[in-house]
Design a protein around this motif. Sequence first.
Motif, PDB file in Angstrom:
ATOM      1  N   TYR A 371       4.766  12.479 -11.786  1.00  0.00           N
ATOM      2  CA  TYR A 371       4.805  13.550 -12.766  1.00  0.00           C
ATOM      3  C   TYR A 371       3.516  13.547 -13.588  1.00  0.00           C
ATOM      4  O   TYR A 371       2.883  12.498 -13.799  1.00  0.00           O
ATOM      5  N   GLU A 372       3.189  14.745 -14.067  1.00  0.00           N
ATOM      6  CA  GLU A 372       2.000  14.861 -14.909  1.00  0.00           C
ATOM      7  C   GLU A 372       2.214  14.159 -16.247  1.00  0.00           C
ATOM      8  O   GLU A 372       3.329  13.929 -16.683  1.00  0.00           O
ATOM      9  N   HIS A 373       1.101  13.845 -16.892  1.00  0.00           N
ATOM     10  CA  HIS A 373       1.066  13.219 -18.210  1.00  0.00           C
ATOM     11  C   HIS A 373       1.881  11.927 -18.286  1.00  0.00           C
ATOM     12  O   HIS A 373       2.762  11.782 -19.143  1.00  0.00           O
ATOM     13  N   PRO A 374       1.615  10.957 -17.434  1.00  0.00           N
ATOM     14  CA  PRO A 374       2.277   9.655 -17.607  1.00  0.00           C
ATOM     15  C   PRO A 374       1.710   8.949 -18.827  1.00  0.00           C
ATOM     16  O   PRO A 374       0.617   9.295 -19.306  1.00  0.00           O
ATOM     17  N   PRO A 375       2.404   7.958 -19.377  1.00  0.00           N
ATOM     18  CA  PRO A 375       1.883   7.241 -20.550  1.00  0.00           C
ATOM     19  C   PRO A 375       0.572   6.534 -20.217  1.00  0.00           C
ATOM     20  O   PRO A 375       0.388   6.026 -19.106  1.00  0.00           O
ATOM     21  N   GLU A 376      -0.317   6.524 -21.200  1.00  0.00           N
ATOM     22  CA  GLU A 376      -1.580   5.811 -21.000  1.00  0.00           C
ATOM     23  C   GLU A 376      -1.311   4.313 -20.907  1.00  0.00           C
ATOM     24  O   GLU A 376      -0.506   3.763 -21.659  1.00  0.00           O
ATOM     25  N   GLY A 377      -2.009   3.664 -19.994  1.00  0.00           N
ATOM     26  CA  GLY A 377      -1.808   2.245 -19.741  1.00  0.00           C
ATOM     27  C   GLY A 377      -0.795   1.949 -18.646  1.00  0.00           C
ATOM     28  O   GLY A 377      -0.616   0.788 -18.256  1.00  0.00           O
ATOM     29  N   GLU A 378      -0.138   2.988 -18.153  1.00  0.00           N
ATOM     30  CA  GLU A 378       0.853   2.780 -17.088  1.00  0.00           C
ATOM     31  C   GLU A 378       0.159   2.451 -15.771  1.00  0.00           C
ATOM     32  O   GLU A 378      -0.873   3.013 -15.422  1.00  0.00           O
ATOM     33  N   ILE A 379       0.755   1.513 -15.000  1.00  0.00           N
ATOM     34  CA  ILE A 379       0.213   1.113 -13.707  1.00  0.00           C
ATOM     35  C   ILE A 379       0.840   1.982 -12.626  1.00  0.00           C
ATOM     36  O   ILE A 379       2.049   2.234 -12.630  1.00  0.00           O
ATOM     37  N   LEU A 380       0.009   2.458 -11.706  1.00  0.00           N
ATOM     38  CA  LEU A 380       0.513   3.235 -10.575  1.00  0.00           C
ATOM     39  C   LEU A 380       1.095   2.256  -9.550  1.00  0.00           C
ATOM     40  O   LEU A 380       0.414   1.801  -8.621  1.00  0.00           O
ATOM     41  N   ARG A 381       2.389   1.928  -9.749  1.00  0.00           N
ATOM     42  CA  ARG A 381       3.009   0.878  -8.932  1.00  0.00           C
ATOM     43  C   ARG A 381       3.303   1.353  -7.513  1.00  0.00           C
ATOM     44  O   ARG A 381       3.579   0.537  -6.630  1.00  0.00           O
ATOM     45  N   GLY A 382       3.257   2.616  -7.279  1.00  0.00           N
ATOM     46  CA  GLY A 382       3.497   3.115  -5.936  1.00  0.00           C
ATOM     47  C   GLY A 382       2.353   2.868  -4.986  1.00  0.00           C
ATOM     48  O   GLY A 382       2.489   3.089  -3.774  1.00  0.00           O
ATOM     49  N   LEU A 383       1.216   2.449  -5.514  1.00  0.00           N
ATOM     50  CA  LEU A 383       0.058   2.168  -4.667  1.00  0.00           C
ATOM     51  C   LEU A 383      -0.012   0.665  -4.392  1.00  0.00           C
ATOM     52  O   LEU A 383      -0.130  -0.136  -5.325  1.00  0.00           O
ATOM     53  N   LYS A 384       0.084   0.269  -3.131  1.00  0.00           N
ATOM     54  CA  LYS A 384      -0.029  -1.131  -2.715  1.00  0.00           C
ATOM     55  C   LYS A 384      -1.343  -1.273  -1.968  1.00  0.00           C
ATOM     56  O   LYS A 384      -1.444  -0.970  -0.775  1.00  0.00           O
ATOM     57  N   ILE A 385      -2.382  -1.764  -2.670  1.00  0.00           N
ATOM     58  CA  ILE A 385      -3.729  -1.825  -2.099  1.00  0.00           C
ATOM     59  C   ILE A 385      -4.261  -3.240  -2.248  1.00  0.00           C
ATOM     60  O   ILE A 385      -4.183  -3.837  -3.332  1.00  0.00           O
ATOM     61  N   THR A 386      -4.820  -3.741  -1.168  1.00  0.00           N
ATOM     62  CA  THR A 386      -5.496  -5.035  -1.174  1.00  0.00           C
ATOM     63  C   THR A 386      -6.875  -4.842  -0.568  1.00  0.00           C
ATOM     64  O   THR A 386      -7.044  -4.079   0.396  1.00  0.00           O
ATOM     65  N   VAL A 387      -7.923  -5.532  -1.135  1.00  0.00           N
ATOM     66  CA  VAL A 387      -9.275  -5.458  -0.622  1.00  0.00           C
ATOM     67  C   VAL A 387      -9.768  -6.869  -0.338  1.00  0.00           C
ATOM     68  O   VAL A 387      -9.461  -7.799  -1.085  1.00  0.00           O
ATOM     69  N   SER A 388     -10.532  -7.033   0.758  1.00  0.00           N
ATOM     70  CA  SER A 388     -10.971  -8.374   1.177  1.00  0.00           C
ATOM     71  C   SER A 388     -12.310  -8.283   1.869  1.00  0.00           C
ATOM     72  O   SER A 388     -12.633  -7.263   2.499  1.00  0.00           O
TER      73      SER A 388
END
Length: 843
Positions: A371-388
């Motif tokens: 949804y638009e306008h999520p609270p500031e500081g909220e983590i986008l937990r739906g994204l599972k990203i790893t970098v190596s």
Amino acid sequence: MKHVRHFTPSLFLSLVHVCLVQANYAPYFFDNGARSTNGNMALLSLSEDTPVGTHVYTLNGTDPEGDPVTYGLAYEAGSRRYFSVDKNLGNVTLIEELDREKEDEIEVIVSISDGLSTVSEKVRILVMDANDESPEFINTPYIVQVPENAPSGSSIFKIEAVDKDTGSGGSITYFLQNIHANKFTIDRHSGVLRIKTGVTLDYEKSRTHFVVVVAKDGGGKLRGDNKVFSATTTVTVNVEDVQDTPPMFIGTPYYGYVYEDTLAGSEVLTVVALDGDRGKPNSIHYCIVNGSEGSFEISNTTGAISVIKSPNQLKKEVYELKVQASEVSQEDDISVYTFAVVTIRVVDLNNHPPTFYGENGPQNRFELTMYEHPPEGEILRGLKITVSDSDQGANAKFNLRLVGPGGIFRVVPQTVLNEAQVTIIVENSAAIDYEKFKVLAFKLLAIEVNTPEKFSSTADVVIRLLDTNDNIPKFSSDYYIARIPENSPGGSNVVAVTATDPDSGLWGEVKYSIYGTGADLFLIHPSTGIIYSQPWAILDAEMNSKYNFYVKAEDTDGKYSLAEVFITVLDVNDHSPEFNENIQEKTMIIGSPVKIEAIDQDAEEPNNIVDYSIMQADPANVFDIDRSTGEIKLKSYIHSLDTIHNITKNKDCIWSVVVQAKDRGSPSFSTTAVLKIDITEETLHKGPMAAFLMQTKDNPMKALGVLAGVVGIMVLITLMISTAMFWRNKRSNKITPVRRIIKKRQTPQSRTVRMEWLKFKRPSNAAEKFVVEDDAKSLHNENSNNNIQVVPVPPTAPLPPPPPALAPRGDVPEGHSSAHNALVSELKMKFEKKNAAIGEPHI
């Protein structure tokens, strides 16, 4: 020349007569000197700016015998004719323009003749200079080549200008324009151009200078005025380059890398140096001064640095080479040089870029719906990203950043060594707006930090936004202004308002409504925003021409905004002018106008502007009417009633005039009325009563009302006086002898006072206009029975006083009769009370 007369002898005579010979002397010029304006023109001086047509001299001479003389001018063959002369008067006039610069002396042959002898003289006329020439530069254009190392204050060129005038007009001085911004100076007399003291030229900063030189003469007279002439020219100073700047390296600092698979003899990098003197550059010679330790070499001509050992033979991780670049002159001499440091790092081979992983392995695209306008500081937990990064050490260190709309999200961590879990955090909630972006797309970039290859990789992050009801409807304007004619039928469209809600779905649907004190006559369509009048509404600009109310736009959640509507009802010409009530009769005094007035109930101009005119009058040439004010006056030639009697047989001087009041609307409405005008001359009676009678003649009801008011005031004063007397006598037990009982006669005669209303007559004398007729010659004195003996009456029982009798119209005035009856009743009651107290009748 001598003249001889011969006498012929007769044929028969041989006598010889001796002829008498008389001498004839030649005429001659007066010699009055060089400064004289008359004579023989010898040594005459003329300024070259003398206007053509000027009388410059007068030839003057005489004949010894007194014979009249004539004058003449002649010129050498091929010479220009500058002068003409009046042969009789000797006046010499300039007929050709003089130019001293072309001809400074003029030779003229002047002559004088008496008819028999002619005397000629050659005179020389000097042409004097005037300042009519401007300085001229010679040998232009001026282009000067100056080496950049020319010393300060040295002369570099000489400018020369000439002026054909003589004296001060031919003297020339020089100066420069923009002297303060100039690197040069000029000698004002000689024209020598020099470099300013303390100033040097620099080819590398400025290769060309443009110097504007002004040459000005000393001024002089020209046609009576003092004139100064000048001329300008531009000197182009080209600065020549000299070898005074050392070479310089381009692209510093220099870094090079040698990897573990680099072959011996491979080029690592190339350094470049250029001669600082760009005009005539020298060639550059390169060499390594120190720091090589036998592992690197450089090309003397190209500056290419190569490794001469295999990487596994290099003992250091970092080499700093000191490279020298020298200029080689045309004589192969090394003149000037400069240094640069080249850093070469020996590194392992970096062959693994950073890689992004999802839940199922390597992945370069990640998607999320929110949804638009999520609270500031909220983590986008739906994204599972790893970098190596599979490399080790410095090769495995890289930075993370989001590439896309800035300031919306931030990524954590920003620097990674080997491997990390990527977290994206909301930074600007307001920017995450469904109405602005349906989809937010970013690039997640991982780039190595300390590797020369700067290996990198990217992954797409796509965030799809869902809408919320975060907007209120907004009108296209804060207020709306509309106009509607007053004759518009009910249900007419007035104005359409528009409000938009950028939210989607039901949240973006807008419903309109109106409210306010001015909204009673109007409706609004809830969906379209069209405002129209009520079906039963009757708009009348004369009653109310301004309406304003508020319109509300509301979404399904009750969020709303307001705008104000201003409606003006436009006036339509729907009323006819109406005359006031007292227009039927008017009295006109000769010399004074009468005025009529009509009112138009329309609200605006020109619908309510009334114009007046006379439609019919008999006779038609008596009255004029003012079109704007409605004032009616007699024609200018009518000054008395006698004039009117000469015009018409109508001797009573009362006319019926048909007047019209017409408005200026479109279409126009009009009203007519019949006005009776009674014409009279000005009365000689003066004072308030005469003025009042004249004012009320056309309105008798007004006069009657004023008269009734006066009578009422008199009655009120009489009652007050009677009441005061009653209370005073009540306090006393005796009757004052001055008050006597008046016994009325048994058969009183009817006495009336007949006063007719003012009759307007039309005598020839203006003083007899108002005549008041009074048939009552005198009023009978009501106290005329004061001397009659009153027979005493025996006292009787007290009776209430009879009600006062109302006097009929035409009797004694009402106030007088009422006061009389009240006094009689009062005296009778006191008399009876006193007799009753004594107990016996008093005679």
